[in-house]
Design a protein around this motif. Sequence first.
Motif, PDB file in Angstrom:
ATOM      1  N   MET A   1       0.843  -1.197   0.000  1.00 15.45           N
ATOM      2  CA  MET A   1       0.000   0.000   0.000  1.00 15.45           C
ATOM      3  C   MET A   1       0.868   1.234   0.000  1.00 15.45           C
ATOM      4  SD  MET A   1      -3.205  -0.363  -0.255  1.00 15.45           S
ATOM      5  CE  MET A   1      -3.681   1.260   0.299  1.00 15.45           C
ATOM      6  N   GLU A 141      -6.140   2.769  -6.299  1.00 20.36           N
ATOM      7  CA  GLU A 141      -6.532   2.341  -4.969  1.00 20.36           C
ATOM      8  C   GLU A 141      -7.953   2.818  -4.663  1.00 20.36           C
ATOM      9  OE1 GLU A 141      -2.222   2.312  -2.646  1.00 20.36           O
ATOM     10  OE2 GLU A 141      -3.531   4.048  -2.512  1.00 20.36           O
ATOM     11  N   GLY A 173      -5.973  -7.257  -7.683  1.00 18.42           N
ATOM     12  CA  GLY A 173      -5.495  -7.637  -6.366  1.00 18.42           C
ATOM     13  C   GLY A 173      -6.590  -8.336  -5.578  1.00 18.42           C
ATOM     14  N   GLN A 179      -9.124  -4.672   4.260  1.00 23.03           N
ATOM     15  CA  GLN A 179      -7.872  -4.353   3.561  1.00 23.03           C
ATOM     16  C   GLN A 179      -7.981  -4.687   2.072  1.00 23.03           C
ATOM     17  OE1 GLN A 179      -4.678  -3.268   5.275  1.00 23.03           O
ATOM     18  NE2 GLN A 179      -6.410  -2.639   6.554  1.00 23.03           N
ATOM     19  N   GLU A 181      -5.214  -5.111  -1.331  1.00 26.22           N
ATOM     20  CA  GLU A 181      -3.800  -5.186  -1.694  1.00 26.22           C
ATOM     21  C   GLU A 181      -3.697  -5.393  -3.202  1.00 26.22           C
ATOM     22  OE1 GLU A 181       0.241  -7.800  -0.715  1.00 26.22           O
ATOM     23  OE2 GLU A 181      -1.627  -8.190   0.350  1.00 26.22           O
ATOM     24  N   HIS A 183      -1.903  -6.557  -6.475  1.00 31.60           N
ATOM     25  CA  HIS A 183      -0.913  -7.585  -6.811  1.00 31.60           C
ATOM     26  C   HIS A 183      -0.188  -7.302  -8.118  1.00 31.60           C
ATOM     27  CE1 HIS A 183      -2.890 -10.958  -4.152  1.00 31.60           C
ATOM     28  NE2 HIS A 183      -2.509  -9.886  -3.463  1.00 31.60           N
ATOM     29  N   THR A 307      -5.409 -15.612  -7.801  1.00 28.08           N
ATOM     30  CA  THR A 307      -5.954 -15.310  -6.466  1.00 28.08           C
ATOM     31  C   THR A 307      -6.770 -16.448  -5.878  1.00 28.08           C
ATOM     32  OG1 THR A 307      -8.040 -14.350  -7.279  1.00 28.08           O
ATOM     33  CG2 THR A 307      -6.111 -12.873  -7.121  1.00 28.08           C
ATOM     34  N   GLN A 359      -9.011   1.133   5.724  1.00 22.52           N
ATOM     35  CA  GLN A 359      -7.595   0.765   5.634  1.00 22.52           C
ATOM     36  C   GLN A 359      -6.705   1.729   6.417  1.00 22.52           C
ATOM     37  OE1 GLN A 359      -6.764  -1.522   2.527  1.00 22.52           O
ATOM     38  NE2 GLN A 359      -4.630  -0.992   2.174  1.00 22.52           N
TER      39      GLN A 359
END
Length: 952
Positions: A1, A141, A173, A179, A181, A183, A307, A359
């Motif tokens: 992050m 994000e 991700g 949260q 994240e 990838h 994933t 987050q």
Amino acid sequence: MSWAREPAHRTRDTEVNILGISAFYHDSAACLVRNGEIVAAAQEERFTRKKHDADFPRNAVNYCMRAGGISISNLQYVAFYEKPFLKFDRLVHSYLAYAPAGLKSFLKAIPVWIKEKIWMKELLQKELNYEGKILFPEHHESHAASAFFASPFQEAAFLTVDGVGEWATTTYGVGKDNQIEIHGELQFPHSLGLLYSAFTYYTGFTVNSGEYKLMGLAPYGEPIYKELILKELLDLKEDGSFKLNMKYFNYAAGLTMTNRAFEKLFGGRPRQPEGRLTRRDMDMARSIQVVTEEILLRIARHIRRETGSKNLCFAGGVALNSVANGRIRRENIFDEIWIQPAAGDAGGALGAALLTWHQYLGQPRFADGRNDRQQASHLGPSFDKDEIRRFLKARHIPFTELSDEELTERVAQLLASDKVVGWFRGRMEFGPRALGARSIIGDARSRRMQEVMNLKIKFRESFRPFAPCVLREHVHEWFEMRPNEDSPYMLLVAPVLDKHRSTLSADEQATMGNDLDLLRRVKIARSTVPAITHVDYSARVQTVDERHGLFRRVMEKFYERTGSPVIVNTSFNLSWEPIVCTPQEAYSTFMQSEMDVLVLENFLLQKGEQPLGFRAWSKCEHAAETSSPWADPRNGQPLVMTSELAVNPATGASYPVEEGIPRLFVPTDDVQLDGAGVTETVKQFYEKTPFPNYDEVDDVRALLEKAGRGLFARLLNEQIPFDARVVEIGCGTGQLTNFLSIAHRSVLGTDMCLNSLRLAQKFRADHRLERATFAQMNLFRPALQDEFFDVVISNGVLHHTNDPRRAFARISRLAKPGGYVLVGLYNAYSRKIHYARRALYRWTGLAGRWIDPHFGRVSAADKRAAWFEDQYCHPHESCHTLDEVLKWLEENGLDFVNAIPKAAGGPPLGAQERLFEDKSPGNRLSRITSQLRSLKSGYQEGGFFIIIARRR
């Protein structure tokens, strides 16, 4: 992050208000999140009425504060949806990489960044008057957070795809609990969003707003360019990653999306906006759509492999490609897909706020796997019954107030009777789709509905499909979807089931396959619900459930009446405007279109009961009619108007009516008034060069869009009552007259130039604008009744007469007591700049944008020639001042109301201007100062001012 977590010192017992903001690219928005719950969210365009408004969302912020019952001082955090410094870094690196190409784009973009955008923290503090903590997540994000944190999943993979954020253009991700994240990502200039926008640009649509048109056009074509795209434009890998061949694109450092190499590859120049659609355009649309789907399918499969997640959340502008979304869903790559309804940049405001809560602050999140946190995306303003009732009564608008039960029964009955209903109820939607709060609805079974909605209500391209609303429990009975499958945000396209499809004749199949006239294809009924079935038998489905309240009850009542659980739903707006926000905007849109019924909460309005203009004045067969404007130009006695003659029954005098135009022009007897034949000289000039002509304006939609781009015309249309009697003296080719008549006003356009009137009348007849009337007459001897009209308009006309003062005196008598007179004239101050450049042209013979900016704004050759003749070669004109015209008002018993520019000084004309509200006439010094300040407009627009007065 990219940011550290705040120490967990706050608890859920403490009220934490977080304001999310997106701005300065397109679709700016604001969102308020309180303790993790979405309190309010809205796009700025809904308040400013500027489609895709990118400015700082001050109106949306103010709405969010009101909705939350707080002020800025009650905010704990502000989150901006991207990192300006990182974006600036990308811009600088890109320009350096392509230097010296892109210098023009660099010089245009960088000063704005250095002056304002790079100092975003200070700008936010200033705009909000806020001194608290400001956070800057990365662009993708924010997209990922808007998708995952608002979704019904406790754990899911996410995918974000758009044009470009800072550097990233695609990310994927995993989100788990509170949260997210990332990838992996693709970076600029390799962008699926920009690739799709390049084809949007090349096929003549507007980048960042026309992509959905390209998607809607795709089914009309064949994917014949697919292999060429995959071979030449990009290197596509099995995992969906790719690199673009930048030798074909100009967007990295230029001002256009594609270049000459792209044009050579695909065999020609880009289509002109609003130009005729060709087979190539349709095939290009289909080809890039197929390629886009292939890329997204590969990415989706890769994400599932990497994933292992069974759920996918999707956001970013490309997530609005509902056709591709439907493909991903039908391929069963994931068990469930949830797509953020505000998937574009507007949704970044929501994502930034939710990311801060979960987050950054580490606050927990719980999801049940079924119910999302988006609240049906009904997050915008609402209006209570008392407020709407006050509006209706203040405007003397006829209405019927109904109970909930009465309303649902009545609307269902109207829908079953093939009526088109504007539905305005509850909180406005957040995102680009109308989802049952600001919707136009109709019967999906109707064979005429798609054409009527496109051409007479939305005023948009005929090929555009409409979406169905379907009761969720019936979705699998009509579309290739699972029982009770959720699609509440209209973001999945699914095929209509075979059992509902129609069998086409051989001729119909030939038309569907080969006819370039897309309207003929649209008119062919392809299923038992033709209004929502696209030419490839697909439909963009919205499921309706208990979240939709009374909207669902209407559909249930309609189903009980007809056996059909499907209706048409489209956004409540005209095609060039944002979705309506207020009751006033809903009523204005209702009156400007052919909608039959308007519902404002529990108030039902029917078009036939509204105060409309009397009717067209092309036939007034009784001289005593109080609704007849006609008078003999020689003596003022009433005329009887038929389709062939205008007759004075008192004298027997008659005037011909030819081509639908009464020929009532009578020359001026007063030699002093007409000088050296000025009237005839100017008349002959415009007979040779009608102005403005109808190049680029070939239908009602184009006329409305042109008028909508002109702020003054738009304000006139919004503020002149719909039952007003309006006359335009010197209407030229009648574009303003035709425009104002679309909203059911009776509007009469007069001019002395017959060729101009022929163009006006042809447009009126071709598009059945029944309340517009045109007549040839001399403004010094108008064939009209005195004191008849509510509004008299003469814009850019009197300064072409020999005696503007006496011309004004004559036309002002046409306004009834309390009526308005609006005149536009060349200004004696600001016109001087034009005279200087006219002299330069005559001295050098040179003409271009360096002399007059208007040269670059007029694209059509014939229109440019007509404009040039009018501005640079006109045989007669005069210039005037505000003080001079104020004297005319006093001489003719009129009171000053308003002036543009302001007589007392003040801001320039804006969208909130009330044209017909009394303003100060100022003093002599303020008027001189105001006119001196208008020198800039004299450079840009030829030097013009307007005065509005009211007859005593």
